[in-house]
Design a protein around this motif. Structure first.
Motif, short mmCIF file in Angstrom:
data_model
loop_
_atom_site.label_atom_id
_atom_site.label_comp_id
_atom_site.label_asym_id
_atom_site.label_seq_id
_atom_site.Cartn_x
_atom_site.Cartn_y
_atom_site.Cartn_z
N SER A 123 0.89 -1.15 0.00
CA SER A 123 0.00 0.00 0.00
C SER A 123 0.93 1.21 0.00
O SER A 123 1.50 1.57 1.02
CB SER A 123 -0.88 0.00 1.25
N ALA A 124 1.14 1.79 -1.17
CA ALA A 124 2.17 2.81 -1.34
C ALA A 124 1.88 4.10 -0.57
O ALA A 124 2.79 4.82 -0.21
CB ALA A 124 2.36 3.13 -2.82
N ILE A 125 0.63 4.39 -0.33
CA ILE A 125 0.27 5.63 0.35
C ILE A 125 0.10 5.34 1.84
O ILE A 125 -0.74 4.53 2.23
CB ILE A 125 -1.01 6.23 -0.25
N PRO A 126 0.91 5.98 2.70
CA PRO A 126 0.82 5.73 4.14
C PRO A 126 -0.45 6.31 4.75
O PRO A 126 -1.05 7.25 4.20
CB PRO A 126 2.07 6.42 4.70
N ASP A 127 -0.84 5.74 5.87
CA ASP A 127 -2.02 6.22 6.59
C ASP A 127 -1.66 7.46 7.38
O ASP A 127 -0.70 7.47 8.15
CB ASP A 127 -2.54 5.14 7.55
N LYS A 128 -2.44 8.52 7.21
CA LYS A 128 -2.21 9.77 7.91
C LYS A 128 -2.67 9.63 9.36
O LYS A 128 -3.78 9.15 9.62
CB LYS A 128 -2.96 10.90 7.22
N PRO A 129 -1.83 10.00 10.33
CA PRO A 129 -2.26 9.95 11.74
C PRO A 129 -3.50 10.81 11.95
O PRO A 129 -3.61 11.92 11.42
CB PRO A 129 -1.06 10.50 12.50
N THR A 130 -4.41 10.31 12.75
CA THR A 130 -5.65 11.04 13.01
C THR A 130 -5.68 11.67 14.40
O THR A 130 -6.63 12.37 14.74
CB THR A 130 -6.86 10.09 12.88
N THR A 131 -4.63 11.41 15.19
CA THR A 131 -4.55 11.99 16.52
C THR A 131 -3.20 12.68 16.70
O THR A 131 -2.32 12.57 15.86
CB THR A 131 -4.71 10.91 17.61
#
Length: 135
Positions: A114-122
C-alpha cells in the motif's frame, strides 16, 4: 620446593591485590525536549508516498548539529509509550532527518503493498534527546 611455590603464590597474590581499579563517571549535559505534532500538521508529498511533519527548535544549533548525538522517539496516538526512530509498524516506516534548527519526521510504506501511508488522526508526541559529546 614447596616453600618456593608458597612464596611465589604469596608474592603474586600481594601483587594482584595491590592493583587499583578506578571507575570514572563523567556527568553529561543531556537535554530532553517534548514536542507535539497535531494530526493536521502532516503534509503529503506530491506523489502521496510520504507524509512529513517538521519540528523546529533553536536548541539544535551548529554545535549541537555537528558534535552531539540527537535521538528521536515518538508516541503514536499520544499513548503511554515511546518508540525510537527509525522503526516499522504495520507496513509504515517511520524515519527522521536532522538539520540545523529542525527535525523532519517521515512516514512511508515499507514494502509498497500500500504505497500511500495512513495519515495519523490523533496528536503525536515526540521526544527529542540531545546528548552532549564530551569532546
Amino acid at each position: 620446593m614447596k616453600k618456593l611455590t608458597l612464596i611465589l603464590i604469596c608474592i603474586a597474590s600481594l601483587g594482584l591485590a595491590s592493583c587499583k581499579k578506578d571507575t570514572i563517571v563523567q556527568s553529561a549535559n543531556n537535554l530532553t525536549i517534548i514536542k507535539y505534532i497535531e494530526a493536521n500538521q502532516w503534509q503529503s508529498s506530491a506523489d502521496g508516498f510520504t507524509l512529513s511533519a517538521s519540528l523546529s527548535d533553536n536548541r539544535i544549533d551548529d554545535r549541537t548539529f555537528e558534535d552531539d548525538g540527537i535521538l528521536v522517539y515518538i508516541s503514536r496516538n499520544d499513548g503511554n509509550f515511546y518508540e525510537q526512530l527509525p522503526f516499522v509498524y504495520d507496513v509504515q516506516s517511520y524515519s527522521y532527518t536532522v538539520s540545523k534548527g529542525r527535525i523532519d519526521i517521515d512516514i512511508q510504506s515499507s514494502d509498497f503493498q500500500s504505497a500511500i501511508p495512513d495519515k495519523p488522526t490523533t496528536r503525536t508526541r515526540v521526544k527529542i534527546v540531545l546528548i552532549e559529546s564530551s569532546q
